[in-house]
Design an enzyme around this catalytic site. Structure first.
Site, PDB file in Angstrom:
ATOM      1  N   GLU A 178     -95.196 -38.379  -2.227  1.00  0.00           N
ATOM      2  CA  GLU A 178     -96.577 -39.014  -2.769  1.00  0.00           C
ATOM      3  C   GLU A 178     -97.127 -40.100  -1.243  1.00  0.00           C
ATOM      4  O   GLU A 178     -97.495 -40.643  -0.266  1.00  0.00           O
ATOM      5  CB  GLU A 178     -96.584 -39.520  -3.756  1.00  0.00           C
ATOM      6  CG  GLU A 178     -97.353 -39.023  -4.655  1.00  0.00           C
ATOM      7  CD  GLU A 178     -96.952 -39.783  -5.767  1.00  0.00           C
ATOM      8  OE1 GLU A 178     -99.340 -40.443  -5.570  1.00  0.00           O
ATOM      9  OE2 GLU A 178     -97.017 -39.767  -6.701  1.00  0.00           O
ATOM     10  N   CYS A 217    -101.222 -43.464 -12.768  1.00  0.00           N
ATOM     11  CA  CYS A 217    -100.240 -42.823 -12.374  1.00  0.00           C
ATOM     12  C   CYS A 217     -99.501 -43.890 -12.468  1.00  0.00           C
ATOM     13  O   CYS A 217     -98.920 -45.303 -13.563  1.00  0.00           O
ATOM     14  CB  CYS A 217     -99.367 -41.957 -11.497  1.00  0.00           C
ATOM     15  SG  CYS A 217     -97.836 -40.922 -11.903  1.00  0.00           S
ATOM     16  N   LYS A 260    -105.075 -45.037  -4.824  1.00  0.00           N
ATOM     17  CA  LYS A 260    -104.169 -45.375  -5.100  1.00  0.00           C
ATOM     18  C   LYS A 260    -103.705 -45.808  -5.040  1.00  0.00           C
ATOM     19  O   LYS A 260    -102.592 -46.278  -3.537  1.00  0.00           O
ATOM     20  CB  LYS A 260    -103.348 -44.379  -6.006  1.00  0.00           C
ATOM     21  CG  LYS A 260    -102.061 -44.648  -6.122  1.00  0.00           C
ATOM     22  CD  LYS A 260    -101.152 -43.110  -6.342  1.00  0.00           C
ATOM     23  CE  LYS A 260     -99.572 -43.104  -7.420  1.00  0.00           C
ATOM     24  NZ  LYS A 260     -99.357 -42.026  -7.904  1.00  0.00           N
ATOM     25  N   ASN A 276    -104.813 -40.499  -2.364  1.00  0.00           N
ATOM     26  CA  ASN A 276    -104.595 -40.575  -3.511  1.00  0.00           C
ATOM     27  C   ASN A 276    -105.715 -41.170  -4.366  1.00  0.00           C
ATOM     28  O   ASN A 276    -105.759 -42.229  -4.441  1.00  0.00           O
ATOM     29  CB  ASN A 276    -103.065 -40.177  -4.165  1.00  0.00           C
ATOM     30  CG  ASN A 276    -102.573 -39.770  -5.669  1.00  0.00           C
ATOM     31  OD1 ASN A 276    -104.167 -39.776  -6.369  1.00  0.00           O
ATOM     32  ND2 ASN A 276    -101.622 -39.466  -6.060  1.00  0.00           N
TER      33      ASN A 276
HETATM   34  N1  CDT Z   1     -97.172 -39.701  -9.704  1.00  0.00           N
HETATM   35  C1  CDT Z   1     -96.805 -41.067  -9.824  1.00  0.00           C
HETATM   36  O1  CDT Z   1     -96.863 -41.774  -9.870  1.00  0.00           O
HETATM   37  N2  CDT Z   1     -96.007 -40.552 -10.814  1.00  0.00           N
HETATM   38  C2  CDT Z   1     -94.625 -41.499 -10.718  1.00  0.00           C
HETATM   39  C3  CDT Z   1     -94.050 -41.234 -10.816  1.00  0.00           C
HETATM   40  C4  CDT Z   1     -91.768 -41.454 -10.602  1.00  0.00           C
HETATM   41  S1  CDT Z   1     -92.041 -42.727  -9.178  1.00  0.00           S
HETATM   42  C5  CDT Z   1     -91.237 -40.469  -8.442  1.00  0.00           C
HETATM   43  C6  CDT Z   1     -95.090 -42.142 -12.015  1.00  0.00           C
HETATM   44  O2  CDT Z   1     -95.280 -43.768 -11.814  1.00  0.00           O
HETATM   45  O3  CDT Z   1     -95.020 -41.597 -13.773  1.00  0.00           O
END
Ligand code: CDT
Length: 303
Positions: free
Chosen positions: A142, A167, A123, A106
């Site tokens: 993920e 993220c 990431k 990612n």
């Molecule tokens: N894409 C990403 O990292 N999303 C996570 C979702 C929560 S963990 C299921 C985040 O931290 O926003």
């Protein structure tokens, strides 16, 4: 010399599963042009900005997900982004799924205003789960589909020092601190955050609060600008957080998206504002006590 960088956050609304790259890239290019018309030096796009958020579905074989990944950057489909950046003289940050030598990441890149890639980030904090969990309304796989990156870097850009994250990284104080220890003054963070969190739905109502809480704290405690950019709205039945924001080193939000659709916001980010914090309350050289923080790298969690 002025070190004001005019930053655009280009939030995306939903991308349908059947959407093809050229249509998505056309949306990104349109927002890049809007950002340029607003005088931006750089435009920040979300995480996994070229496709729908595919980790919400279980695929048994990793080959089945390869269609969501980029094997070259740029490619024929993404070349218009690079061409438009060069034509307009605007830099950009882009999140996408990277397939490199059989490895899946990612990833985000920072592309300079001449269309050259100047930085790549993979990431580090990969959230969710590895196996199919049919009890969930939707999956967050993920950890099945991405290997983790292992470093945070910074790059010289816009007369300052720029970092990238993606993220879930934004929830971890280590992300900002490791960037700050390299002099980061401006951090770009794309995100896809489903509002429903299956392991603990009591957090759903707090999704927006937590999003801003962590980025505002990261900005303030490290004296850096933070630009958080969402892919939000209801995508394939899953509602994701929008509320993209540009946050000053004071921790204050200086610009925020108000829709859950494609939307561009801009702010003038004076990189010298970070020093108000990094030369006073958060003067790391003077006040940090690394000798008292050994457990941070010695342990993953409480015994
Ligand atoms: N894409 C990403 O990292 N999303 C996570 C979702 C929560 S963990 C299921 C985040 O931290 O926003």
């Amino acid at each position: 010399m002025s070190r004001v960088v005019r930053v655009a956050a280009a939030q995306l609304g939903p991308i349908a599963r059947e959407s093809q790259r050229p249509a998505v890239v056309a949306r990104l290019v349109a927002m890049m042009r809007e950002a340029h018309a607003d005088g931006a030096d750089v435009v920040v796009f979300p995480e996994l900005a070229l496709t729908t958020f595919f980790p919400r579905w279980y695929f048994e074989h990793t080959n089945d997900i390869d269609a969501f990944f980029e094997t070259t950057m740029p490619s024929a489909d993404t070349q218009p982004l690079f061409d438009t950046a060069k034509e307009l003289g605007i830099a950009f940050y882009l999140g996408y799924a990277e397939l490199s030598d059989g490895h899946h990441y990612n990833t985000s890149i920072l592309v300079a205003a001449d269309g050259q890639i100047i930085g790549k980030y993979r990431k580090v904090h990969v959230p969710g789960h590895e196996d199919h969990e049919p009890w969930r309304k939707f999956q967050h796989l993920e950890r099945r589909y991405f290997e983790a990156g292992d470093r945070f870097d910074v790059w010289n850009a816009f007369g300052g020092t720029v970092g990238m994250a993606l993220c879930n990284d934004r929830r971890w104080p280590e992300t900002y601190r490791v960037l700050a220890l390299q002099g980061c003054e401006l951090a770009f963070i794309g995100y896809n955050t489903p509002i429903h969190y299956a392991p603990d739905p009591s957090q759903d109502a707090l999704a927006g609060f937590h999003n801003h809480l962590v980025m505002q704290a990261g900005a303030y405690q490290n004296g850096m600008w933070v630009v958080g950019v969402a892919k939000g709205g209801v995508e394939e039945g899953v509602d994701s957080l929008a509320q993209s924001a540009i946050i000053a080193p004071s921790g204050e939000i200086v610009a925020q998206c108000v829709t859950t659709e494609d939307e561009v916001i801009v702010a003038d980010c004076d990189l010298d504002r970070g020093a108000h914090y990094t030369k006073t309350l958060f003067d790391f050289d003077r006040y940090r006590r690394p000798e008292a923080y050994g457990l941070i790298t010695e342990r993953k969690g409480a015994p």
